[in-house]
Enzyme design. Structure first.
Site, short mmCIF file in Angstrom:
data_model
loop_
_atom_site.label_atom_id
_atom_site.label_comp_id
_atom_site.label_asym_id
_atom_site.label_seq_id
_atom_site.Cartn_x
_atom_site.Cartn_y
_atom_site.Cartn_z
N ASN A 211 0.85 -1.20 0.00
CA ASN A 211 0.00 0.00 0.00
C ASN A 211 0.88 1.24 0.00
OD1 ASN A 211 0.49 0.87 2.87
ND2 ASN A 211 -0.32 -1.19 3.23
N ASP A 307 -4.05 -9.43 13.15
CA ASP A 307 -4.22 -8.02 13.54
C ASP A 307 -3.25 -7.74 14.68
OD1 ASP A 307 -5.09 -5.56 14.74
OD2 ASP A 307 -6.89 -5.75 13.51
N ILE A 308 -2.22 -6.99 14.38
CA ILE A 308 -1.13 -6.80 15.35
C ILE A 308 -1.61 -5.96 16.54
CG2 ILE A 308 1.16 -5.76 15.63
CD1 ILE A 308 1.34 -6.61 12.47
N PHE A 326 -4.21 3.48 15.32
CA PHE A 326 -4.57 4.53 14.36
C PHE A 326 -5.79 4.07 13.59
CE2 PHE A 326 -1.55 8.05 13.92
CZ PHE A 326 -0.70 7.72 14.95
O1 C5P Z 1 -8.43 -2.21 10.74
P1 C5P Z 1 -7.59 -1.06 10.35
O2 C5P Z 1 -6.44 -1.43 9.44
O3 C5P Z 1 -8.31 0.14 9.85
O4 C5P Z 1 -6.95 -0.59 11.76
C1 C5P Z 1 -5.96 0.35 11.85
C2 C5P Z 1 -5.14 0.14 13.08
O5 C5P Z 1 -4.89 -1.22 13.31
C3 C5P Z 1 -3.75 0.75 12.95
O6 C5P Z 1 -3.33 1.11 14.25
C4 C5P Z 1 -2.94 -0.39 12.40
O7 C5P Z 1 -1.56 -0.22 12.67
C5 C5P Z 1 -3.53 -1.55 13.14
N1 C5P Z 1 -3.50 -2.83 12.41
C6 C5P Z 1 -2.67 -3.84 12.84
N2 C5P Z 1 -2.67 -5.04 12.20
C7 C5P Z 1 -3.50 -5.27 11.17
C8 C5P Z 1 -4.35 -4.25 10.72
C9 C5P Z 1 -4.32 -3.05 11.35
O8 C5P Z 1 -1.90 -3.62 13.79
N3 C5P Z 1 -3.48 -6.44 10.58
#
Ligand code: C5P
Length: 409
Positions: A211, A307-308, A326
């Site tokens: 991205n 999802d980290i 964020f």
């Molecule tokens: O779900 P979305 O991508 O909109 O969420 C954004 C937030 O989640 C950000 O803080 C991003 O760093 C974190 N995130 C994450 N791991 C993912 C997706 C999003 O840590 N797989």
């Protein structure tokens, strides 16, 4: 301007083409009130003269030949003791190797071995020397012992090759020196973890899904937390940005690697997830480059990435005290962000409007809301990503610094 008033820098100039940049560095250090003493190695003297270092530092320059003949062993030790910080710039592959091995076969390496002061190195060398496992292993050894590094940058080398190995610019070295010598900040003694940049999910050895994230906001947050004194780890996807000064950077490509690097950095007091993590990865990346097929394009089977942010927020007894996410939204920014905060289980969420008209993605400024679990919503005016980072670091210090009671207020 006099941010380094009274500070004593021992600058070790080793033998690389980038040695000329030290002249500019000395000028800038002195403008900020620092006293600079120089050691010039024999190889360094092939690139800059003692006279130019002496003229700019207005201090006697110590060269191997000169000082070995004149000074006692104690004198060498005194030289490094009589400094607040040692700076090795350019730090060539050779001097890095000697430092890692504890060799003291000239004045420069004797001073480094004899010092009890912090040491900052600005590596500079040919890209292949930089990438060589010997150099990387030497740096890992030195970093584990507390060596701070700044750079190198990517770019064209004096030898005509392209890649990492250019010495950081004097302004970046100066910022790293200021970070090293800054008075203990409000986050001193605390540990911070920041994710930044995009992830890259391979399709085959030459193609990937990624991205447009530039990493600017996350890198700025890591730099700000480090400036406030937090021992900061930045887990970063591929970006064009230099490593922020004073920050331990772990470079990763995929979301799975990012999660592993984050888990390895635990325990931390605060985690800020600013990375744009890819939502999906290709289930089975092809080990060979995929060929065009007359029967039509391939279909990619995708799997959900971890999802980290949510994983860190639900890490049980390893959960950071404060978890910040964020939310990039294009409509109903605050409502969607608050729903995301609850879904992910984080304490705070920084919501920004990334509709195309705002130019936030890849741009220099950001307009955000800070939303906390306690229901607080702060609308911050449009400001640079650096300013957002600084303000967020300030809020984190308010919440975590010793003496404060509430986290999510
Ligand atoms: O779900 P979305 O991508 O909109 O969420 C954004 C937030 O989640 C950000 O803080 C991003 O760093 C974190 N995130 C994450 N791991 C993912 C997706 C999003 O840590 N797989």
């Amino acid at each position: 301007m006099h941010t380094l008033a009274g500070k004593r820098i021992l600058l070790i100039v080793a033998g690389g083409i980038a040695a000329y940049k030290c002249l500019e560095l000395i000028r800038r250090l002195r403008e900020r009130g620092a006293r600079v003493r120089c050691i010039l190695t024999a190889a360094g003297a092939a690139f800059v003269t003692p006279l130019s270092l002496e003229a700019l530092s207005e201090q006697e320059v110590h060269t191997d030949l000169f000082t070995l003949g004149r000074e006692s062993e104690m004198g060498h030790i005194q030289l490094s003791r009589d400094a607040d910080l040692l700076v090795v710039a350019p730090a060539t592959a050779d001097i890095i190797a000697r430092m890692a091995a504890g060799i003291a076969n000239d004045l420069a390496t004797t001073a480094v071995l004899a010092t009890d002061k912090p040491v900052l190195a600005a590596p500079a060398m040919n890209v292949r020397m930089w990438e060589h496992p010997a150099t990387q292993a030497n740096l890992a050894t030195l970093r584990a012992r507390g060596l701070a590094t700044v750079g190198p940058d990517e770019g064209e080398m004096a030898c005509g090759e392209w890649g990492y190995g250019r010495m950081a610019e004097p302004t970046a070295i100066l910022a790293a020196i200021e970070a090293q010598l800054a008075p203990a900040g409000r986050l001193a003694g605390l540990r911070a973890l920041v994710t930044s940049g995009p992830t890259r999910e391979p399709i085959d050895p030459v193609r990937y899904i990624s991205n447009h994230s530039s990493g600017r906001q996350g890198h700025a947050i890591a730099a700000a937390l480090a400036r406030h004194g937090a021992a900061t780890t930045l887990v970063a996807g591929p970006t064009a940005l230099p490593d922020p000064p004073g920050v331990q950077v772990v470079a990763i490509e995929t979301a799975v690697e990012m999660l592993a690097a984050c888990e390895a950095a635990l325990p931390v007091d605060v985690a800020v997830c600013a990375a744009a993590v890819g939502d999906w990865r290709v289930v089975q990346a092809s080990p060979q480059k995929m060929k065009k097929d007359p029967s039509g394009p391939p279909s990619l089977r995708l799997a959900e990435n971890p999802d980290i942010l949510a994983t860190l927020a639900r890490a049980g007894d390893r959960r950071p005290r404060l978890v910040v996410g964020f939310a990039a939204e294009t409509t109903c920014v605050v409502e969607h962000a608050e729903a995301k905060r609850v879904r992910k289980g984080c304490d705070w969420i920084v919501a920004n409007d990334v509709s195309p008209a705002t130019g936030t993605f890849g741009g220099a400024s950001n307009t955000v809301h800070l939303i906390s679990a306690a229901g607080g919503i702060e609308a911050w005016p449009q400001m640079s990503k650096q300013a957002v980072a600084e303000r967020l670091a300030g809020r984190i210090a308010d919440a975590l610094a010793p003496g404060s009671t509430a986290v999510a207020s």
